[in-house]
Write a protein that holds these residues in place. Structure first.
Motif, PDB file in Angstrom:
ATOM      1  N   TYR A  23      -4.460 -40.979  35.147  1.00  0.00           N
ATOM      2  CA  TYR A  23      -4.518 -39.903  36.136  1.00  0.00           C
ATOM      3  C   TYR A  23      -4.543 -38.529  35.476  1.00  0.00           C
ATOM      4  O   TYR A  23      -3.883 -38.298  34.466  1.00  0.00           O
ATOM      5  CB  TYR A  23      -3.306 -39.968  37.062  1.00  0.00           C
ATOM      6  N   PHE A  24      -5.304 -37.637  36.096  1.00  0.00           N
ATOM      7  CA  PHE A  24      -5.343 -36.258  35.638  1.00  0.00           C
ATOM      8  C   PHE A  24      -4.978 -35.361  36.816  1.00  0.00           C
ATOM      9  O   PHE A  24      -5.795 -35.098  37.696  1.00  0.00           O
ATOM     10  CB  PHE A  24      -6.733 -35.893  35.099  1.00  0.00           C
TER      11      PHE A  24
ATOM     12  N   GLU B  28       2.981 -29.706  30.854  1.00  0.00           N
ATOM     13  CA  GLU B  28       4.388 -29.413  31.158  1.00  0.00           C
ATOM     14  C   GLU B  28       4.708 -29.636  32.635  1.00  0.00           C
ATOM     15  O   GLU B  28       5.756 -30.170  32.975  1.00  0.00           O
ATOM     16  CB  GLU B  28       4.720 -27.971  30.758  1.00  0.00           C
ATOM     17  N   LEU B  29       3.803 -29.240  33.512  1.00  0.00           N
ATOM     18  CA  LEU B  29       4.063 -29.362  34.950  1.00  0.00           C
ATOM     19  C   LEU B  29       4.163 -30.810  35.419  1.00  0.00           C
ATOM     20  O   LEU B  29       4.919 -31.113  36.340  1.00  0.00           O
ATOM     21  CB  LEU B  29       2.954 -28.668  35.752  1.00  0.00           C
ATOM     22  N   TYR B  30       3.377 -31.686  34.823  1.00  0.00           N
ATOM     23  CA  TYR B  30       3.256 -33.037  35.372  1.00  0.00           C
ATOM     24  C   TYR B  30       3.793 -34.141  34.470  1.00  0.00           C
ATOM     25  O   TYR B  30       3.681 -35.311  34.812  1.00  0.00           O
ATOM     26  CB  TYR B  30       1.787 -33.306  35.735  1.00  0.00           C
TER      27      TYR B  30
ATOM     28  N   GLU C 272       7.025 -37.015  45.310  1.00  0.00           N
ATOM     29  CA  GLU C 272       8.287 -37.657  44.929  1.00  0.00           C
ATOM     30  C   GLU C 272       8.063 -38.985  44.207  1.00  0.00           C
ATOM     31  O   GLU C 272       9.006 -39.620  43.769  1.00  0.00           O
ATOM     32  CB  GLU C 272       9.199 -37.862  46.145  1.00  0.00           C
ATOM     33  N   GLN C 273       6.816 -39.413  44.060  1.00  0.00           N
ATOM     34  CA  GLN C 273       6.517 -40.685  43.407  1.00  0.00           C
ATOM     35  C   GLN C 273       6.089 -40.485  41.964  1.00  0.00           C
ATOM     36  O   GLN C 273       5.481 -39.481  41.611  1.00  0.00           O
ATOM     37  CB  GLN C 273       5.398 -41.412  44.144  1.00  0.00           C
ATOM     38  N   GLN C 274       6.384 -41.493  41.147  1.00  0.00           N
ATOM     39  CA  GLN C 274       5.899 -41.533  39.776  1.00  0.00           C
ATOM     40  C   GLN C 274       4.448 -42.008  39.785  1.00  0.00           C
ATOM     41  O   GLN C 274       3.991 -42.643  40.734  1.00  0.00           O
ATOM     42  CB  GLN C 274       6.743 -42.512  38.948  1.00  0.00           C
ATOM     43  N   ALA C 275       3.719 -41.722  38.707  1.00  0.00           N
ATOM     44  CA  ALA C 275       2.323 -42.137  38.602  1.00  0.00           C
ATOM     45  C   ALA C 275       2.167 -43.653  38.724  1.00  0.00           C
ATOM     46  O   ALA C 275       1.151 -44.130  39.215  1.00  0.00           O
ATOM     47  CB  ALA C 275       1.731 -41.658  37.286  1.00  0.00           C
TER      48      ALA C 275
END
Length: 177
Positions: free
Chosen positions: A108-109, A91-93, A139-142
């Motif tokens: 990514y984990f 939920e957080l990420y 502020e960046q996406q994966a």
């Protein structure tokens, strides 16, 4: 200081703090709060559910220390570090993984955040251990994380980073982003 020394010291500080500010060896007063401790069965259940295998140092961290908030209540750029509860990570990420090819945990984990530096702490599960850990701008996406790390210092070992974090009492050194 060894990795196990750092884990044991963090666990001791968490026991002493119980969510209150305590004086650390430097004299700084910091808060630490355990949010979840883990058994090996609970860790393995999460890994099985998501089809991943944690890097061994992170597994050791969860078993010895657990999910926690550390080094809050003080001053400095690094103050306020959260190692997320396993059940809260999806939920957080999830918002960092809006592209199909970057679905949560495929590469990514994320394990937590460094509030003062506005960074996400994460492992690249496709990189060979042990140097597969970095901090990314929150502020960046994966999809942008790989480029952010390539443009800055190289990947590091989680265990080395955590040792330095404990030695510096919460003033993490940058690992990327």
């Amino acid at each position: 200081m060894t990795f196990q020394d750092a884990l044991d010291l963090l666990a001791r500080w968490l026991d002493e703090s119980v969510g209150q500010l305590i004086a650390l060896p430097s004299g700084q007063r910091q808060g630490l709060r355990l949010t979840q401790d883990y058994t090996l069965d609970e860790i393995e259940e999460f890994q099985d559910e998501w089809g991943i295998a944690f890097p061994e140092p992170y597994r050791q961290f969860l078993l010895t220390v657990g999910a926690c908030e550390i080094f809050y209540g003080g001053t400095g750029a690094g103050r306020g570090i959260s190692f997320s509860r396993l059940d809260a990570i999806p939920e957080l990420y999830h918002e960092y993984f809006d592209k199909k090819e970057f679905r949560l945990f495929a590469q990514y984990f994320p394990i937590g955040a460094i509030y003062g530096q506005q960074q996400v702490a994460a492992f690249d599960m496709t990189r060979e251990s042990p140097a597969n850990f970095a901090l990314f701008p929150d502020e960046q996406q994966a999809t942008e994380w790989a480029a952010a790390v390539e443009a800055t210092p190289p990947w590091v070992r989680f265990d080395d980073w955590l040792i330095r974090l404990v030695e510096l009492e919460g003033e993490p050194e940058s690992t990327g982003g």
